[in-house]
Enzyme design. Structure first.
Site, mmCIF file in Angstrom:
data_model
loop_
_atom_site.group_PDB
_atom_site.id
_atom_site.type_symbol
_atom_site.label_atom_id
_atom_site.label_comp_id
_atom_site.label_asym_id
_atom_site.label_seq_id
_atom_site.Cartn_x
_atom_site.Cartn_y
_atom_site.Cartn_z
ATOM 1 N NE ARG A 143 -9.206 1.496 1.080
ATOM 2 C CZ ARG A 143 -8.524 1.425 2.209
ATOM 3 N NH1 ARG A 143 -9.112 1.709 3.357
ATOM 4 N NH2 ARG A 143 -7.254 1.072 2.194
ATOM 5 C CD GLN A 197 -3.489 3.549 2.418
ATOM 6 O OE1 GLN A 197 -3.064 2.769 1.581
ATOM 7 N NE2 GLN A 197 -4.224 3.167 3.445
ATOM 8 C CB CYS A 252 -0.435 -4.531 1.212
ATOM 9 S SG CYS A 252 -2.197 -4.508 1.477
ATOM 10 C CG HIS A 282 3.435 -3.003 2.659
ATOM 11 N ND1 HIS A 282 3.087 -2.075 1.695
ATOM 12 C CD2 HIS A 282 2.316 -3.245 3.375
ATOM 13 C CE1 HIS A 282 1.799 -1.797 1.820
ATOM 14 N NE2 HIS A 282 1.316 -2.488 2.823
ATOM 15 C CG ASP A 332 0.562 1.623 2.349
ATOM 16 O OD1 ASP A 332 0.809 1.268 3.509
ATOM 17 O OD2 ASP A 332 -0.332 1.123 1.655
ATOM 18 C CG HIS A 384 0.351 -4.159 6.235
ATOM 19 N ND1 HIS A 384 -0.271 -4.203 5.012
ATOM 20 C CD2 HIS A 384 0.511 -5.452 6.610
ATOM 21 C CE1 HIS A 384 -0.479 -5.460 4.672
ATOM 22 N NE2 HIS A 384 -0.018 -6.239 5.629
ATOM 23 C CE LYS A 418 -6.940 -1.693 12.805
ATOM 24 N NZ LYS A 418 -7.586 -0.841 11.807
#
Length: 645
Positions: free
Chosen positions: A367, A385, A338, A389, A387, A519, A473
């Site tokens: 991570r 991901q 992000c 946005h 992902d 997100h 979320k």
């Protein structure tokens, strides 16, 4: 008199001091026999605890998660009583319910150990005690008296727990000859427990502190019927057969290498094909929904994550900084996509007319998970991901959020996930320091999520304290074919990162305004999603996703040329397959294709070659007869279309 509101909205009047069990009995004898606890104004209570004020109640049975949790926590007390009877002097830590069953941390002393050979005797003792139908009795107690009790009993772990409790808030629970420090609640009596199984033992440091003594953690599970325990154990055996680590190896999908590093998966050719199919499926859906693809680096400057807040929240748990020859210059392996997408949004001025801007990336992030927490593909240190946005105006938030819900549900349908719950994850109102952003922004974000979920008619649960640090979320909790719960897709509303990155757009009033950021990741991470999918379908992937859709099996070398012709015809129709040219009998080739879970097997021999047909077998179903190749293609496409519509 007090008014009691039931889950269906009906209101009944009772004498003040009425108990949950009395309310259950007033409704039906069957309910009174099966009720385990009562939920009063959001808190779970013992059935015998008096209710003295108006309230909303729910009578909890074995069919309710909170009913099971109460049952299993009560079973932990029963196991502790059995352990004290069998191992005099045992010291007890904590014994909570978990998702499946419960555990108790115990200290047997330095000269005693517990192994699986001891399990049958403990189980037998638990059931012997259960048959006594001892009531669970709640007793408020002063801190001084509680300390005196556990001092005399010489139970240091309970004394340690008492140090952190305030006088006036302490309760004991007693059943039979066992008394424990506990907030409760508990089931009415031990007679509800009819089947018990100790599962395993493990080491656990007291309070999770490596400097403290290591205790023995005893895991167990109980059921109201022996039949339910038997079925549970059968599901566990099936889960072992479906383990994605086992099937991933057998199907040659992925591997791990100590030299590459723990928690860093290697995708093999077939696994890569599977993964790419998932990506293509999502890219197609995203393009149709107006997303724009972007690509960002695997690293970012430290200041990027300081600005976003990720460094403050996760810096200590991330991989250590990458330092360059330039003094003071530091980079991090990307823990999130992000912040990069915020910087893409800022590359040029934005007008209200072009919002929403939807940026999508299959971005790999890193991570540092503790080695003990790594588990196949479900917990890794590097993962990708799906992902995206969405940067939108405040008046567009609910509409955009609703569209993302539709996308998540489309993914679930295409992949056969039919049993799911949408978890509305809100911040902990008692610990706001964990989060960034103002109360006003949080209230707006939480309202948008709740309204969108309600309008879509989603089955929801609300969890306080489960929000991301920057916003609430909606997490999709999916139950797989074995009834296990997994968190997959997630959607998050964020008013905070646009503030931190000073994102802007020019509104209709020609003034600068702050966009809202959504997100979303319907898969979550590809690694975890693939792991769950493997175990959900036992490796029998949906036809459109299977790396190899067809195995062409020639009876002998004489028919290799015809097999190649058939394969070419199928390839022209975008049907993926391979030819098994090994010098093996056809029975062995069929068995191997079955083990590899190839959806269709096409057998070619003399009859097939002469008549330009194929003999077709379907995985798990067997012989489907003979067909012309074009007829097989039509049948194949019909099955495919049904899955994706």
């Amino acid at each position: 008199m007090i008014n009691i509101t039931l889950p269906d909205g009906s209101v009944r009047e009772y004498q003040a001091g009425v108990t949950g069990i009395e309310i259950a009995a007033s409704i039906s004898e069957g309910l009174a026999r099966n009720v385990l606890a009562v939920k009063v104004n959001g808190q779970v209570w013992d059935l015998t605890r008096p209710i003295s004020e108006d309230g909303h109640i729910q009578l909890l049975t074995w069919n309710d998660d909170e009913g099971k949790a109460t049952y299993w926590h009560s079973s932990a007390h029963l196991m502790a009583e059995a352990l004290e009877a069998l191992y005099p002097g045992v010291k007890l830590g904590i014994g909570p319910a978990i998702e499946n069953g419960f555990y108790y941390d115990i200290d047997l002393g330095d000269d005693r150990n517990l192994s699986q050979e001891d399990f049958p005797a403990i189980e037998q003792k638990m059931l012997e005690l259960a048959r006594q139908k001892s009531e669970y009795v709640r007793q408020p107690i002063s801190k001084a008296d509680a300390i005196a009790y556990f001092t005399e009993k010489n139970d240091p772990y309970k004394l340690d727990l008492l140090e952190r409790l305030e006088d006036g808030s302490i309760t004991f629970y007693t059943q039979g000859n066992f008394t424990d420090l506990c907030r409760g609640p508990h089931i009415p009596n031990t007679g509800f427990i009819k089947a018990a199984k100790l599962m395993n033992v493990a080491g656990a440091y007291w309070r999770g502190d490596e400097k403290s003594k290591q205790l023995t953690r005893v895991y167990a599970i109980t059921f109201p019927k022996q039949k339910e325990l038997t079925e549970y154990l059968e599901r566990l055996e099936e889960a072992k057969r479906r383990d994605h680590r086992k099937l991933g190896k057998e199907m040659e999908l992925f591997a791990f290498s100590e030299k590459v590093g723990m928690g860093l998966p290697l995708w093999l050719p077939k696994g890569t094909m599977l993964r790419e199919r998932l990506e293509q499926f999502m890219r197609k859906a995203q393009m149709k929904a107006g997303y724009q693809p972007v690509v960002t680096p695997h690293i970012g400057a430290k200041d990027l994550y300081v600005t976003s807040g990720h460094y403050e929240k996760y810096g200590a748990d991330s991989f250590q900084p990458i330092r360059t020859p330039n003094e003071g210059e530091e980079f991090f392996l990307k823990p999130m996509n992000c912040p990069h997408h915020c910087e893409i949004y800022k590359t040029r001025p934005r007008s209200y007319k072009e919002l929403p801007v939807r940026l999508a990336e299959f971005g790999t992030v890193y991570r540092y998970e503790q080695s003990g927490e790594l588990h196949g593909l479900t917990r890794v240190r590097g993962f990708t991901q799906d992902d995206a946005h969405i940067f939108c105006r405040p008046d567009q938030v609910k509409e955009e959020f609703t569209k993302v819900i539709d996308l998540v549900l489309y993914v679930f349908k295409a992949l056969g996930f039919e049993n799911y719950t949408a978890q509305i994850s809100l911040r902990d109102p008692e610990n706001k320091a964990k989060y960034i952003g103002s109360d006003d922004l949080w209230e707006k974000a939480e309202s948008a999520i709740i309204e969108a979920a309600t309008e879509k008619g989603l089955p929801t649960v609300t969890e306080l304290g489960e929000a991301a640090f920057y916003g609430p979320k909606l997490d999709f909790m999916v139950r797989d074919a074995l009834g296990r719960k997994w968190q997959l897709g997630t959607i998050q509303v964020d008013y905070n990162l646009p503030e931190r990155f000073e994102l802007e757009y020019i509104g209709a009033d020609n003034e600068k305004h702050r966009p809202v950021m959504i997100h979303r990741a319907p898969f979550g991470s590809l690694e975890r999603f693939v792991a769950v999918l493997i175990e959900h379908c036992g490796g029998n992937f949906p036809l459109w996703l299977s790396p190899d859709q067809v195995a062409i099996l020639p009876i002998s070398e004489k028919y290799h040329e015809y097999a190649q012709k058939v394969n070419a015809q199928l390839a022209e129709q975008d049907i993926r397959g391979y030819i098994d040219t090994r010098d093996e009998k056809i029975g062995r080739k069929i068995r191997d294709a079955e083990v590899s879970k190839v959806p269709y097997m096409i057998i070619v021999g003399e009859k097939e070659q002469e008549n330009e047909i194929v003999s077709v077998r379907k995985h798990g179903l067997g012989d489907m007869g003979t067909l012309r190749v074009d007829a097989f293609v039509d049948n194949f496409r019909a099955v495919l279309a049904e899955m994706l519509n």
